[in-house]
Design an enzyme around this catalytic site. Structure first.
Site, mmCIF file in Angstrom:
data_model
loop_
_atom_site.group_PDB
_atom_site.id
_atom_site.type_symbol
_atom_site.label_atom_id
_atom_site.label_comp_id
_atom_site.label_asym_id
_atom_site.label_seq_id
_atom_site.Cartn_x
_atom_site.Cartn_y
_atom_site.Cartn_z
ATOM 1 N N GLU A 194 -9.070 3.982 -2.539
ATOM 2 C CA GLU A 194 -7.834 3.817 -3.286
ATOM 3 C C GLU A 194 -8.091 3.142 -4.630
ATOM 4 O O GLU A 194 -9.161 2.589 -4.878
ATOM 5 C CB GLU A 194 -6.836 2.971 -2.488
ATOM 6 N N HIS A 205 -3.711 14.168 0.829
ATOM 7 C CA HIS A 205 -3.965 13.253 1.949
ATOM 8 C C HIS A 205 -2.797 13.258 2.929
ATOM 9 O O HIS A 205 -2.999 13.343 4.149
ATOM 10 C CB HIS A 205 -4.191 11.840 1.415
ATOM 11 N N GLU A 217 -10.167 12.539 7.289
ATOM 12 C CA GLU A 217 -10.024 13.880 6.710
ATOM 13 C C GLU A 217 -11.366 14.599 6.621
ATOM 14 O O GLU A 217 -11.462 15.797 6.911
ATOM 15 C CB GLU A 217 -9.413 13.783 5.320
ATOM 16 N N ASP A 252 0.846 -1.183 0.000
ATOM 17 C CA ASP A 252 0.000 0.000 0.000
ATOM 18 C C ASP A 252 0.885 1.238 0.000
ATOM 19 O O ASP A 252 1.773 1.376 0.851
ATOM 20 C CB ASP A 252 -0.916 -0.001 1.227
ATOM 21 N N LYS A 285 -4.119 -1.493 10.096
ATOM 22 C CA LYS A 285 -4.412 -1.669 8.670
ATOM 23 C C LYS A 285 -4.607 -3.130 8.269
ATOM 24 O O LYS A 285 -5.267 -3.408 7.263
ATOM 25 C CB LYS A 285 -3.249 -1.117 7.836
ATOM 26 N N ASP A 300 -8.960 0.307 1.728
ATOM 27 C CA ASP A 300 -8.022 -0.178 2.738
ATOM 28 C C ASP A 300 -8.511 0.318 4.101
ATOM 29 O O ASP A 300 -8.121 1.377 4.572
ATOM 30 C CB ASP A 300 -6.611 0.333 2.442
ATOM 31 N N ARG A 354 -8.091 4.075 13.009
ATOM 32 C CA ARG A 354 -7.218 5.239 13.234
ATOM 33 C C ARG A 354 -6.702 5.329 14.666
ATOM 34 O O ARG A 354 -5.585 5.821 14.889
ATOM 35 C CB ARG A 354 -7.977 6.524 12.877
ATOM 36 N N GLN A 366 -3.933 2.813 14.825
ATOM 37 C CA GLN A 366 -2.833 3.302 13.997
ATOM 38 C C GLN A 366 -2.057 4.424 14.683
ATOM 39 O O GLN A 366 -0.820 4.436 14.678
ATOM 40 C CB GLN A 366 -3.389 3.796 12.660
ATOM 41 N N THR A 373 -8.654 -5.499 3.842
ATOM 42 C CA THR A 373 -8.564 -4.647 2.662
ATOM 43 C C THR A 373 -9.539 -5.215 1.642
ATOM 44 O O THR A 373 -9.448 -6.390 1.287
ATOM 45 C CB THR A 373 -7.143 -4.638 2.074
ATOM 46 N N GLU A 413 -10.241 4.001 3.403
ATOM 47 C CA GLU A 413 -9.308 4.691 2.525
ATOM 48 C C GLU A 413 -9.702 4.341 1.093
ATOM 49 O O GLU A 413 -9.646 3.177 0.685
ATOM 50 C CB GLU A 413 -7.856 4.284 2.805
#
Length: 396
Positions: free
Chosen positions: A188, A120, A343, A113, A238, A218, A222, A225, A242, A186
Site C-alpha cells: 500500500e 484487488h 491474489e 485503511d 489486520k 498492512d 487471511r 480475516q 502495519t 498488502e
C-alpha cells in the site's frame, strides 16, 4: 549538479536525489533527511534553518507535522538550498544508512485503511464471495475503509510475530484457535497527516493536511480475516501489525506524478469531485525473500488521497497531526501487478516459485518481504519512497 554531498546516489536520475529529500528520525540523532545512501542529521546544522531551528532539532517529526503547509514548504526550500550548495553547512555530518537505526518517525494518532483498488476488490470478492457480486453496490460511490489500530504501526525493519486467532475453513465443523496459517501482505501507499486539526476537509484542501507519503505493508492474516470479517469487517486479522517506511517523502515531491483517477462510470457526489486529481503515478515493487514477485501500479487506484481524506472527514471526524491513512492494497489487472499473496497465489491454489526454487502460497516463518516504490519527478528525475521491510518470526 555540484553538491558538497559526495554520494553517487544523490543525483536527479536516482530515487533519493535532491528532488526527493524524505524525512526520518534516527536513534540517537533525531530528525534527519535521506540524501542518496546517506542520512543527514539536522540537529547539528539547526542554526542554518533560522526560525525553523527548533523543528529540525526535535526528537521526532511531531512538531513539524503540526507546523502546517507554509512551514513545510519553507523548510523544504531551505533544505534544498543547503544540500545542493557547493559547501557543507557548519556541523554537517553524513552517516551511511547501514550505520544508523531509523525509528518510527512520528507518533501515530488515528490509522485508517482504505480499499481503493478495483482489481484487488474484485479479486478478493471473487474468492471470498464466489456466489455473489465481487463489488458491493457502495464501492464505486465512496472510498470504502475501516479504522485500524494505531498502536501496532511499526517502522520498517521491525520483525512481525505471526499472530494467533480463530479460524474456520469452509468444511470445518467448528472454529479452532492458533497461529495464522495464511499470513499475507498488502502493498500500500500511506499518507502522513499534519496541519491544523480539522473536520470536513474538502478535496481542494488535502495538501494542507497531507505532509508526506510512505510505503505501507498492512500485514493480514487471511484465515482469521475470512472467519471474522462478516458482518463488521477486518479486526484481529489486520490489527496485529502495519509496517511503514522509515523515511517520509514530502507530498510536494510528487507534483510531476499527478494523474487522473479512473472514472467510476457515473457522476461522483460533489464532495468527491476534484478539479485536478491527486491520483499519483507511483510504481511499487514487491520482493519475497529477494525475488521480485509483483510490480503493482498505483495510478489505477479508484480514489485519490484527497478523495479519501475528504470522505474520512465528511461526517465531522477530524484529521490531526500524526494521523495516518493508507490506500488499501495496490493491485492491477495483470497477475504480476497483484499487491497481495492472496491474489498472487489465488487463495493458495497457485504456488509462487521464488528464485531459489522454493514455492510459497502464504508467508512462512523466516520469510522477508520488502516493498519499495518510485514516481516520476520534475525534469525527468525519479522520486523515491524508501522500502518497507519485515521478517516473519514464529508465533509466541
Amino acid at each position: 549538479m555540484t553538491s558538497w554531498i559526495d554520494d553517487p546516489a544523490f543525483a536527479k536520475d536516482r530515487p533519493f536525489g535532491p528532488q526527493t529529500l524524505p524525512y526520518g528520525v534516527l536513534d540517537g540523532h533525531g530528525v534527519a533527511v535521506r540524501v542518496g545512501d546517506h542520512a543527514l542529521p539536522l540537529r547539528p546544522i539547526a542554526a542554518a534553518f533560522g526560525d525553523l531551528a527548533d523543528l529540525v532539532a526535535a526528537d521526532n517529526l511531531n512538531p513539524l507535522l503540526a507546523a502546517g503547509r507554509p512551514t513545510w514548504s519553507t523548510l523544504r526550500a531551505r533544505l534544498t538550498e543547503l544540500v545542493t550548495a557547493s559547501a557543507a553547512p557548519n556541523g554537517a555530518v553524513l552517516l551511511p544508512l547501514a550505520d544508523v537505526r531509523p525509528v518510527l518517525p512520528f507518533t501515530v494518532g488515528d490509522y485508517v485503511d482504505f480499499y481503493s483498488s478495483r482489481d484487488h476488490a474484485e479479486n478478493v470478492g471473487k474468492m471470498f464471495r464466489p456466489d455473489g457480486d465481487p463489488l458491493l453496490p457502495n464501492w464505486t460511490h465512496l472510498p470504502v475503509g475501516y479504522h485500524g489500530r494505531a498502536g501496532t504501526v511499526v517502522v520498517s525493519g521491525t520483525d512481525i510475530v505471526r499472530p494467533h486467532g480463530q479460524r474456520k475453513g469452509p468444511t470445518d465443523p467448528a472454529p479452532v484457535f492458533g497461529p495464522s496459517v495464511r499470513l499475507d501482505i498488502e502493498a500500500e501507499i500511506g499518507f502522513v497527516c499534519g496541519g491544523p486539526v480539522a473536520g470536513q476537509v474538502p478535496v481542494s484542501a488535502a495538501p494542507d493536511h497531507i505532509f508526506g507519503v510512505a510505503v505501507v505493508n498492512d500485514w493480514s492474516a487471511r484465515d482469521i480475516q475470512a472467519w471474522e470479517y462478516v458482518p463488521l469487517g477486518p479486526f484481529l486479522g489486520k490489527s496485529f501489525a502495519t509496517s511503514i517506511g522509515a523515511w517520509i517523502t514530502p507530498l510536494e515531491a510528487f507534483a510531476a506524478a499527478r494523474v487522473d483517477v479512473p472514472s467510476p462510470g457515473h457522476a461522483r457526489l460533489d464532495y468527491l469531485v476534484e478539479e485536478q486529481s491527486w491520483g499519483l503515478d507511483i510504481r511499487l515493487e514487491v520482493e519475497w525473500n529477494g525475488t521480485v514477485v509483483s510490480r503493482p501500479l498505483f495510478a489505477g487506484m479508484a480514489y485519490s488521497c484527497a478523495q479519501q481524506l475528504a470522505h474520512m472527514t465528511v461526517n465531522g471526524a477530524t484529521v490531526r497531526p500524526g494521523d495516518l491513512f493508507a490506500s488499501g492494497t495496490v493491485s492491477g489487472p495483470e497477475k504480476h501487478q497483484r499487491g497481495s499473496f492472496l491474489e498472487l497465489s489465488w487463495g493458495g491454489k497457485e504456488p509462487i516459485t521464488l528464485d531459489d526454487g522454493a514455492e510459497r502460497t502464504f508467508l512462512e516463518d523466516g520469510d522477508t518481504v520488502s516493498i519499495a516504490a518510485t514516481a516520476p519527478g520534475p525534469d525527468g528525475s525519479i522520486v523515491g519512497l524508501s522500502a518497507v521491510v519485515g521478517t516473519i518470526v514464529k508465533a509466541t
